[in-house]
Scaffold this active site. Sequence first.
Site, PDB file in Angstrom:
ATOM      1  CB  CYS A  86      -0.997  -0.003   1.149  1.00  0.00           C
ATOM      2  SG  CYS A  86      -0.260   0.079   2.802  1.00  0.00           S
ATOM      3  CG  HIS A 142      -4.436  -0.204   4.096  1.00  0.00           C
ATOM      4  ND1 HIS A 142      -3.619  -0.954   3.278  1.00  0.00           N
ATOM      5  CD2 HIS A 142      -5.529   0.102   3.359  1.00  0.00           C
ATOM      6  CE1 HIS A 142      -4.223  -1.116   2.106  1.00  0.00           C
ATOM      7  NE2 HIS A 142      -5.369  -0.478   2.127  1.00  0.00           N
ATOM      8  CG  HIS A 154      -6.715   0.081  -1.217  1.00  0.00           C
ATOM      9  ND1 HIS A 154      -6.778  -1.005  -0.379  1.00  0.00           N
ATOM     10  CD2 HIS A 154      -7.909   0.122  -1.853  1.00  0.00           C
ATOM     11  CE1 HIS A 154      -7.966  -1.592  -0.497  1.00  0.00           C
ATOM     12  NE2 HIS A 154      -8.666  -0.920  -1.386  1.00  0.00           N
TER      13      HIS A 154
END
Length: 195
Positions: A86, A142, A154
């Site tokens: 990510c 994240h 993502h």
Amino acid sequence: MQIKNFSIKTLLAGLSFMLVCATLSAKEKKSETTEQEQTAKVTTIEKKIGLPLPNDSTILSLYSEAVTWLKTPYRRGGTSPKGMDCSGLTTTIYKNVFGIKLQRSSRDISAQDVKDLGKDDLKPGDLVFFGTSSRKGKRVNHVGVFLGDRRFIHASTSNGVIISSLDEAYYRRTWIKGGRVKQHEKSQTDKIPTT
């Protein structure tokens, strides 16, 4: 002799005119083909992103870059088409589209590179942060890049690079904050003329 000479001149003028017309016609067809190719490319990007393309060239660059990474497999620490995590995806998009170098981890990006935002203040290119760990207490682990209309790109551990919605139950539950990259915010305000 004059008739032959006149006929040859007329014939040459006619051939020259036809050649010019053919050249112009070929240029028009090439221009039409280029426009059709461009329209097809825009339609493809719109379908893959799931959003209409705006007239803003920076956002078009963002969307175009995002499309190139879709379906890239997840790889922890990855920053290439062979695999991407990510923060690798986020730093790569920011470097390629905005020319801005970000920290390498989602936690560091969140702490050092952004000004905090709420969901309703997000604009395309802003970052979205989540706490997806099962540990107690929400900690950023994240990150994704906001595209607009509550959608973001993502690198998912299970599906690779995908586009998701902030309205999905999982992302509503794990949401921590949005963020506008400080360098990006500064470069946007530099473009605004002052009186």
